[in-house]
Design a protein around this motif. Structure first.
Motif, mmCIF file in Angstrom:
data_model
loop_
_atom_site.group_PDB
_atom_site.id
_atom_site.type_symbol
_atom_site.label_atom_id
_atom_site.label_comp_id
_atom_site.label_asym_id
_atom_site.label_seq_id
_atom_site.Cartn_x
_atom_site.Cartn_y
_atom_site.Cartn_z
ATOM 1 N N UNK A 74 0.829 -1.213 0.000
ATOM 2 C CA UNK A 74 0.000 0.000 0.000
ATOM 3 C C UNK A 74 0.860 1.259 0.000
ATOM 4 N N UNK A 75 0.347 2.375 -0.513
ATOM 5 C CA UNK A 75 1.151 3.592 -0.620
ATOM 6 C C UNK A 75 1.229 4.453 0.637
ATOM 7 N N UNK A 76 0.503 4.083 1.692
ATOM 8 C CA UNK A 76 0.602 4.878 2.912
ATOM 9 C C UNK A 76 0.699 3.951 4.113
ATOM 10 N N UNK A 77 1.735 4.162 4.917
ATOM 11 C CA UNK A 77 1.912 3.350 6.119
ATOM 12 C C UNK A 77 1.697 4.211 7.346
ATOM 13 N N UNK A 78 0.897 3.724 8.265
ATOM 14 C CA UNK A 78 0.698 4.401 9.541
ATOM 15 C C UNK A 78 1.199 3.452 10.627
ATOM 16 N N UNK A 79 2.327 3.791 11.233
ATOM 17 C CA UNK A 79 2.963 2.881 12.187
ATOM 18 C C UNK A 79 2.980 3.491 13.581
ATOM 19 N N UNK A 80 2.423 2.772 14.556
ATOM 20 C CA UNK A 80 2.376 3.272 15.925
ATOM 21 C C UNK A 80 3.410 2.529 16.763
ATOM 22 N N UNK A 81 4.484 3.230 17.122
ATOM 23 C CA UNK A 81 5.574 2.650 17.910
ATOM 24 C C UNK A 81 6.009 1.293 17.362
ATOM 25 N N UNK A 82 6.399 1.258 16.083
ATOM 26 C CA UNK A 82 6.685 -0.050 15.483
ATOM 27 C C UNK A 82 7.934 -0.713 16.044
ATOM 28 N N UNK A 83 8.868 0.104 16.527
ATOM 29 C CA UNK A 83 10.111 -0.483 17.017
ATOM 30 C C UNK A 83 9.954 -1.121 18.382
ATOM 31 N N UNK A 84 8.847 -0.815 19.047
ATOM 32 C CA UNK A 84 8.733 -1.136 20.474
ATOM 33 C C UNK A 84 9.035 -2.579 20.824
ATOM 34 N N UNK A 85 8.366 -3.511 20.166
ATOM 35 C CA UNK A 85 8.516 -4.899 20.615
ATOM 36 C C UNK A 85 9.676 -5.623 19.951
ATOM 37 N N UNK A 86 10.252 -5.001 18.940
ATOM 38 C CA UNK A 86 11.231 -5.735 18.129
ATOM 39 C C UNK A 86 12.606 -5.777 18.772
ATOM 40 N N UNK A 87 13.336 -6.847 18.451
ATOM 41 C CA UNK A 87 14.736 -6.936 18.885
ATOM 42 C C UNK A 87 15.591 -6.070 17.944
ATOM 43 N N UNK A 88 16.875 -5.818 18.295
ATOM 44 C CA UNK A 88 17.699 -4.917 17.468
ATOM 45 C C UNK A 88 17.737 -5.312 15.995
ATOM 46 N N UNK A 89 17.801 -6.616 15.716
ATOM 47 C CA UNK A 89 17.773 -7.045 14.315
ATOM 48 C C UNK A 89 16.463 -6.626 13.662
ATOM 49 N N UNK A 90 15.392 -6.850 14.402
ATOM 50 C CA UNK A 90 14.079 -6.488 13.893
ATOM 51 C C UNK A 90 13.973 -4.996 13.619
#
Lengths: 265, 235, 252
Positions: free
Chosen positions: C179-195
């Motif tokens: 899709x041409x528009x991404x709405x991301x709310x705190x996307x980094x929060x749960x991810x590990x450094x690689x993620x």
């Protein structure tokens, strides 16, 4: 009661004339309702009940059918206003106010219908409650359905959400009204013989008929008057909420300013 | 719309297949309800040949117990249907993916209906055995029984799904949903019970008259669901 | 404006497949345009008059303390929360009036995962793609591979995954939908450094193909590297906007 606005004199004049007209109409309605109801009360006490009705509480025929009629009128008004709100082109919060008013009035009148019906039943059948009676059963179900609609309205939410929920709840309830009415009627007439298609037309004429018709008129006028005022109350409630909202918005904006001027980002 | 409905139906059935909620929770609940009725309405319900006293003929009572149990299980199933969306925020995504709301309604209501039908078939057998219902022999009576079952299930699933969506955004949904839904189902309950009583007492003609109510109810609430589900899904 | 009409060939699922809505329709308005938006949650004004403009192909980061309204901005842009006052235009259309057509073109990743815990990873992504009606089987496979959800994990029930893995599944759904528009709310929060590195890479690739990305985040250092502009949200309003030049940061 309208807030003063900075409008050109003609608009002000027109506006206050409208307000005055509305107030006159409402006053007229209220006064007529009072007079008519007083008249009906007097007539109900002095006029004998029509022949086909028996029992000690039979004079309730001058009140009970009228309250039932008003409750149906209220529910019909409620669903029409609900649809007008739901339809995007006619969506105005005023319709939600009217729908809410109609729902409240409907619940009040259907409760009254139920209570009066129970009192009448005591006089006729000897017991207050007889589920098998079509009118009693359908009144009770209607009462429960619309109590649900009113409950939906009381939930804390934004005006739009509340309006949407009320409108949809009203729609879902109203389409059931004819189904309830007819199925409960069939149930009642089940064991009364195979050919009970239509009851014989009860004979009623003269003073009893006039009194009954008058009671319908009186209660309809009362209903209109109540609608106007209850809708105004709903509107004022929202205005209060709106004022509260403006206060809350200002407070919210201040959060930002204080933090900014306090600690550097 | 049909495509979207199929996708949602497949998903809901997959969720049930993987979680077995209907099988492991709703079904035992329904059996328990029937048992509770038997205990609670002793003397009225239980036809014990060794005990003399007033008992109502079983053919009149068994349909009532059955359909009441079905009503309660429908409430549970539809709560589950909506909470599986709400728990992890999938409800938002359903709205955001641009699915046809009518399709979502049909898919979800159909999933509930299929689960409900499965429960009803099992429950019917249990009620027959437990209450000693004499099963009718005429095919006409069986046709009546099955028709009512199908129509009532469709009607119940449709109206329950509508109310589930309506109460989805409300915090007190779990207690509010039955309060809103159950009064609405009164005519459906009445008609289905009357129709089955007719089938069990060989008064099938009278029973068929009641099928009309079930049919009207089903048509009305499927139509309302299809038309209004878009509005019902919004906050 | 970087990358509005560029398509960078890459191995990402976006290769040559994403066309901004504007290119199809010849409209070059901003991706997200909010004017004096007031939005309430119940009776609380989460947004108290917010202005925001996100040009297409930009990465805009929303910064701010807890409770500032960042999540609500994203939800209003997605059309999930109506704006009581003000206007919200997303990809050229009114987000509430033209709900269905706008929503097809945006992807929203909220705090909740938006997944079905009882279904497997693959079932979830497949459902997302089928439901949204965009994206292909090939896109599903490549996005699952990209996010490290291949092999054994594919058939694992989401309920058995960790929070970070669930985030990855949600991202995979987003990626597969193209899709041409991404709405991301705190996307980094749960991810590990690689993620987190992977996410940054995905965002960069997406932007390279013309996607607009709006991120709400606390991770200022990481997002500063990604962002084209940083908007400071406080008390339900946008109180500061910073343009970021990659390489050195200038404050306007």
């Amino acid at each position: 009661m309208s807030p003063s606005t900075n409008q050109p004199p003609q608009a002000e004049g027109r506006r206050s004339r409208l307000v005055r007209d509305r107030q006159t109409i409402s006053w007229l309605l209220g006064a007529s309702a009072f007079v008519l109801l007083a008249l009906v009360s007097v007539l109900a006490i002095t006029t004998p009940a029509p022949d086909y009705v028996q029992g000690e509480a039979s004079r309730l025929i001058y009140v009970h059918p009228a309250t039932a009629w008003v409750s149906y009128a209220a529910f019909a008004t409620n669903v029409v206003c609900a649809l007008l709100w739901l339809w995007p082109r006619t969506r105005k919060i005023g319709w939600d106010h009217a729908a809410g008013a109609a729902a409240h009035i409907g619940v009040f009148f259907v409760s009254m219908t139920f209570v009066l019906g129970a009192i009448w039943g005591r006089g006729t059948w000897g017991t207050f409650f007889r589920l098998r009676d079509a009118r009693m059963a359908s009144t009770l179900v209607l009462l429960l359905m619309y109590l649900g609609v009113v409950t939906l309205r009381q939930l804390p939410s934004s005006p739009t959400s509340r309006a949407r929920r009320t409108a949809l709840g009203s729609l879902l309830a109203f389409v059931n009204v004819p189904i309830v009415h007819f199925s409960v009627l069939w149930w009642d007439t089940l064991h009364q013989g195979p050919t009970l298609a239509k009851p014989e037309k009860p004979s009623i004429d003269g003073m009893p008929l006039a009194t009954m018709l008058l009671s319908f008129v009186a209660f309809t006028v009362l209903f209109s008057w109540l609608m106007i005022h209850r809708t105004r109350i709903e509107r004022w409630n929202d205005a209060l909420l709106g004022d509260d909202l403006d206060t809350a918005i200002t407070a919210r904006q201040a959060e930002g300013r204080v933090a900014r001027s306090g600690i550097p980002a | 719309m049909w495509n979207d409905a199929r996708v949602v139906l497949a998903k809901d059935l997959a969720v049930e297949w993987r979680s077995h909620v209907a099988l492991r929770q709703v079904l035992p609940f329904v059996f328990t309800v029937v048992l509770l009725f038997a205990f609670g309405l002793d003397r009225v319900l239980v036809n014990d040949p060794l005990v003399s006293g007033d008992t109502v003929p079983v053919a009149y009572v068994a349909p009532g117990v059955f359909w009441l149990a079905v009503l309660f299980s429908a409430v549970m199933l539809v709560q589950r249907s909506i909470s599986s969306e709400l728990d992890d925020g999938a409800w938002d995504q359903l709205r955001l993916w641009g699915l046809d709301p009518a399709g979502v309604f049909v898919g979800k209501a159909a999933a509930v209906a299929l689960q409900l039908l499965a429960i009803e078939v099992l429950l019917g057998g249990v009620v027959c055995v437990a209450f000693g219902v004499s099963v009718p022999s005429s095919p006409g009576a069986w046709l009546l029984i099955v028709t009512v079952m199908v129509l009532a299930t469709i009607a119940l699933s449709a109206v329950a799904s509508c109310y589930a969506a309506l109460s989805a955004g409300i915090r007190v949904r779990e207690t509010l949903l039955p309060v809103l839904l159950l009064p609405i189902t009164v005519p459906l309950l009445l008609a289905s019970v009357q129709a089955w009583q007719g089938a069990l007492t060989a008064e099938t003609a009278a029973g068929w008259a009641w099928v009309r109510v079930d049919a009207v109810f089903a048509v009305v609430y499927v139509a309302v669901g299809v038309l209004a589900y878009g509005a019902l899904m919004e906050e | 404006m970087a990358g509005v009409s560029e398509h960078r060939a890459s191995i990402s699922p976006f290769a040559g497949s994403v066309v901004g809505v504007d290119e199809r329709e010849g409209d070059l308005g901003p991706a997200v345009h909010m004017v004096a938006v007031v939005a309430v949650l119940g009776t609380f004004p989460a947004l108290s008059g917010l202005d925001l403009t996100v040009p297409r192909g930009h990465v805009c980061v929303l910064k701010g303390p807890n409770g500032a309204g960042k999540t609500t901005v994203l939800r209003v842009a997605a059309g999930l929360v109506p704006a009581l006052r003000g206007t919200v235009t997303v990809l050229g259309s009114n987000v509430r009036a033209d709900r269905r057509s706008v929503r097809r073109h945006l992807g929203y990743l909220g705090h909740a995962t938006g997944l079905y815990a009882d279904l497997s990873v693959e079932q979830n992504v497949r459902f997302a793609v089928r439901a949204a009606g965009s994206g292909t089987g090939q896109a599903i496979d490549s996005s699952l591979t990209r996010l490290g959800l291949d092999g054994r994990l594919r058939d694992l029930r989401v309920a058995h995954l960790s929070a970070g893995q669930r985030r990855r599944v949600a991202l995979a759904s987003l990626l597969a939908r193209e899709v041409p528009l991404w709405l991301l709310d705190e996307p980094h929060a749960a991810l590990d450094p690689d993620g987190r590195d992977l996410l940054d890479e995905l965002v960069r690739e997406a932007v390279g193909c013309g996607t607009t990305v709006l991120i709400a985040s606390h991770d200022t250092e990481r997002t500063a590297r990604l962002a084209d502009s940083v908007v400071h949200v406080q008390g339900g309003r946008a109180v500061d906007t910073t343009r970021v030049e990659h390489g050195d940061s200038d404050v306007e």
